[in-house]
Design a protein around this motif. Sequence first.
Motif, PDB file in Angstrom:
ATOM      1  N   SER A 193       0.830  -1.206   0.000  1.00 16.06           N
ATOM      2  CA  SER A 193       0.000   0.000   0.000  1.00 16.06           C
ATOM      3  C   SER A 193       0.859   1.248   0.000  1.00 16.06           C
ATOM      4  O   SER A 193       0.571   2.232  -0.714  1.00 16.06           O
ATOM      5  N   ILE A 194       1.935   1.231   0.772  1.00 15.32           N
ATOM      6  CA  ILE A 194       2.832   2.385   0.836  1.00 15.32           C
ATOM      7  C   ILE A 194       3.489   2.626  -0.517  1.00 15.32           C
ATOM      8  O   ILE A 194       3.565   3.763  -0.996  1.00 15.32           O
ATOM      9  N   ALA A 195       3.969   1.563  -1.146  1.00 17.04           N
ATOM     10  CA  ALA A 195       4.627   1.700  -2.452  1.00 17.04           C
ATOM     11  C   ALA A 195       3.668   2.244  -3.500  1.00 17.04           C
ATOM     12  O   ALA A 195       4.029   3.100  -4.318  1.00 17.04           O
ATOM     13  N   ALA A 196       2.425   1.759  -3.484  1.00 17.22           N
ATOM     14  CA  ALA A 196       1.437   2.229  -4.445  1.00 17.22           C
ATOM     15  C   ALA A 196       1.123   3.710  -4.228  1.00 17.22           C
ATOM     16  O   ALA A 196       1.000   4.479  -5.197  1.00 17.22           O
ATOM     17  N   ALA A 197       1.012   4.115  -2.966  1.00 11.89           N
ATOM     18  CA  ALA A 197       0.731   5.524  -2.669  1.00 11.89           C
ATOM     19  C   ALA A 197       1.888   6.418  -3.098  1.00 11.89           C
ATOM     20  O   ALA A 197       1.680   7.513  -3.625  1.00 11.89           O
ATOM     21  N   ALA A 198       3.122   5.961  -2.876  1.00 11.60           N
ATOM     22  CA  ALA A 198       4.291   6.762  -3.255  1.00 11.60           C
ATOM     23  C   ALA A 198       4.380   6.935  -4.763  1.00 11.60           C
ATOM     24  O   ALA A 198       4.839   7.976  -5.246  1.00 11.60           O
ATOM     25  N   GLU A 199       3.928   5.943  -5.503  1.00  6.81           N
ATOM     26  CA  GLU A 199       3.939   6.055  -6.964  1.00  6.81           C
ATOM     27  C   GLU A 199       2.896   7.059  -7.442  1.00  6.81           C
ATOM     28  O   GLU A 199       3.146   7.850  -8.353  1.00  6.81           O
ATOM     29  N   ALA A 250       1.552   9.577  -5.574  1.00  6.51           N
ATOM     30  CA  ALA A 250       1.798  10.912  -5.007  1.00  6.51           C
ATOM     31  C   ALA A 250       3.281  11.270  -5.093  1.00  6.51           C
ATOM     32  O   ALA A 250       3.895  11.677  -4.105  1.00  6.51           O
ATOM     33  N   ALA A 251       3.837  11.158  -6.267  1.00  4.60           N
ATOM     34  CA  ALA A 251       5.275  11.392  -6.453  1.00  4.60           C
ATOM     35  C   ALA A 251       5.642  12.868  -6.431  1.00  4.60           C
ATOM     36  O   ALA A 251       6.828  13.208  -6.499  1.00  4.60           O
ATOM     37  N   THR A 277      13.171  14.770  -1.447  1.00  6.21           N
ATOM     38  CA  THR A 277      14.501  15.218  -1.875  1.00  6.21           C
ATOM     39  C   THR A 277      14.401  16.098  -3.107  1.00  6.21           C
ATOM     40  O   THR A 277      15.046  17.161  -3.187  1.00  6.21           O
ATOM     41  N   ALA A 278      13.589  15.666  -4.067  1.00  7.13           N
ATOM     42  CA  ALA A 278      13.426  16.454  -5.292  1.00  7.13           C
ATOM     43  C   ALA A 278      12.845  17.824  -4.999  1.00  7.13           C
ATOM     44  O   ALA A 278      13.199  18.817  -5.639  1.00  7.13           O
ATOM     45  N   ALA A 279      11.951  17.882  -4.003  1.00  6.17           N
ATOM     46  CA  ALA A 279      11.279  19.146  -3.672  1.00  6.17           C
ATOM     47  C   ALA A 279      12.013  19.953  -2.618  1.00  6.17           C
ATOM     48  O   ALA A 279      11.621  21.082  -2.326  1.00  6.17           O
ATOM     49  N   LYS A 280      13.097  19.373  -2.050  1.00  6.41           N
ATOM     50  CA  LYS A 280      13.722  19.963  -0.858  1.00  6.41           C
ATOM     51  C   LYS A 280      12.623  20.288   0.154  1.00  6.41           C
ATOM     52  O   LYS A 280      12.461  21.421   0.607  1.00  6.41           O
ATOM     53  N   GLY A 281      11.881  19.238   0.457  1.00  5.41           N
ATOM     54  CA  GLY A 281      10.631  19.391   1.182  1.00  5.41           C
ATOM     55  C   GLY A 281      10.732  19.276   2.688  1.00  5.41           C
ATOM     56  O   GLY A 281      11.796  19.464   3.289  1.00  5.41           O
ATOM     57  N   THR A 282       9.589  18.931   3.286  1.00  3.26           N
ATOM     58  CA  THR A 282       9.426  18.963   4.736  1.00  3.26           C
ATOM     59  C   THR A 282       8.760  17.680   5.208  1.00  3.26           C
ATOM     60  O   THR A 282       7.802  17.200   4.594  1.00  3.26           O
ATOM     61  N   LEU A 283       9.262  17.144   6.328  1.00  2.00           N
ATOM     62  CA  LEU A 283       8.671  15.986   6.987  1.00  2.00           C
ATOM     63  C   LEU A 283       8.265  16.384   8.396  1.00  2.00           C
ATOM     64  O   LEU A 283       9.065  16.959   9.135  1.00  2.00           O
ATOM     65  N   LEU A 284       7.023  16.086   8.760  1.00  2.00           N
ATOM     66  CA  LEU A 284       6.544  16.309  10.126  1.00  2.00           C
ATOM     67  C   LEU A 284       6.064  14.986  10.696  1.00  2.00           C
ATOM     68  O   LEU A 284       5.151  14.363  10.149  1.00  2.00           O
ATOM     69  N   ASN A 285       6.680  14.553  11.793  1.00  5.73           N
ATOM     70  CA  ASN A 285       6.220  13.375  12.513  1.00  5.73           C
ATOM     71  C   ASN A 285       5.395  13.821  13.713  1.00  5.73           C
ATOM     72  O   ASN A 285       5.875  14.592  14.554  1.00  5.73           O
TER      73      ASN A 285
END
Length: 234
Positions: A61-67, A69-70, A117-125
Motif C-alpha cells: 500500500s505504501i509503495a502504491a501511494a508513493a507512486e 503521489a510522487a 529530496t526532489a522538492a527539498k521538502g518537509t517531513l513532520l512526525n
Amino acid sequence: MPSLDGAVVLITGANGGLGTQFVAQALQRGASKVYAAARHPREWGDKCIVPLTLDVTSPESIAAAAEIAADVSVLVNNAGASNHSSVLGDLAPVRELFEVNFWGPLAVTNAFTPALTAAKGTLLNVLSVLSWLGIVDAYSVSKAALWQATNVERLKLAPSGIHVASLHLGRADTPMTRHIDEPKLDPADVVRSAYDGLEAGSYEILADELSAQVKAGLAGPIEALYPELARSRG
C-alpha cells in the motif's frame, strides 16, 4: 523557511481528528494539493483534496501511494493507534502497536524520501508528550522510539535539503481519547501550532504547556517526572 504556500501535502490518518484539521488548514495556508491518505479514504468534496488509500502497515500500500503521489513536498506522518498494550505481559499487541506507530512512519518516510529530496521538502512526525513521559505503557514506548528515529532522520535528511520536524502535544480531543473525561486540546489549535512551527523552521514543535514542561523536566532528576518512584521507597 518551509512554507505551505503552493505545497503538495500528504497527510496520513487524514480521516481522524487531527488529520481532518491538517487537511483543512493546509489548504487555508495555500497548499495547491492535499493527499488525504487513510486505509479507507473518504470523499472531501474539494478538487484540491485527493483521497488516497494508504495503510501504513502494508509495504504494498505504501509503495502504491508513493507512486501515485510522487509530487509530494510536505509529508505529515499523522496516523497512529493505541491498543492499551503493556510491555510487561503478552508482547503480541505491543508489536502490533509498533507496526502503526513506529515501523509505519519509518516506511512511509522511506518511500517518500525521493519526492521530498526532489522538492527539498518537509517531513513532520506527529509524536506526543508521551515521547518523553512513560505513563501510558507501550504507547509511550512507541512514541519514544519514533522520537529518536525522528532525530536520526533529521540528521540524515538535512544534507538533502529536507527539513524534519516533530510535533509534541498532550491529550487532544480526537476519537482516540473519546473515552477520557478530562480537559483536552482543540485539534484546530494543535494543528495551527504545528503549521506555525513548520513555517518558522522549528525542529521540535511543542503544542501546549504540558509538553514544554515535560521537555524541560528531562534535564532534572527522574523522580521529578515520576514522583511515584519516591513514594514507592516508603
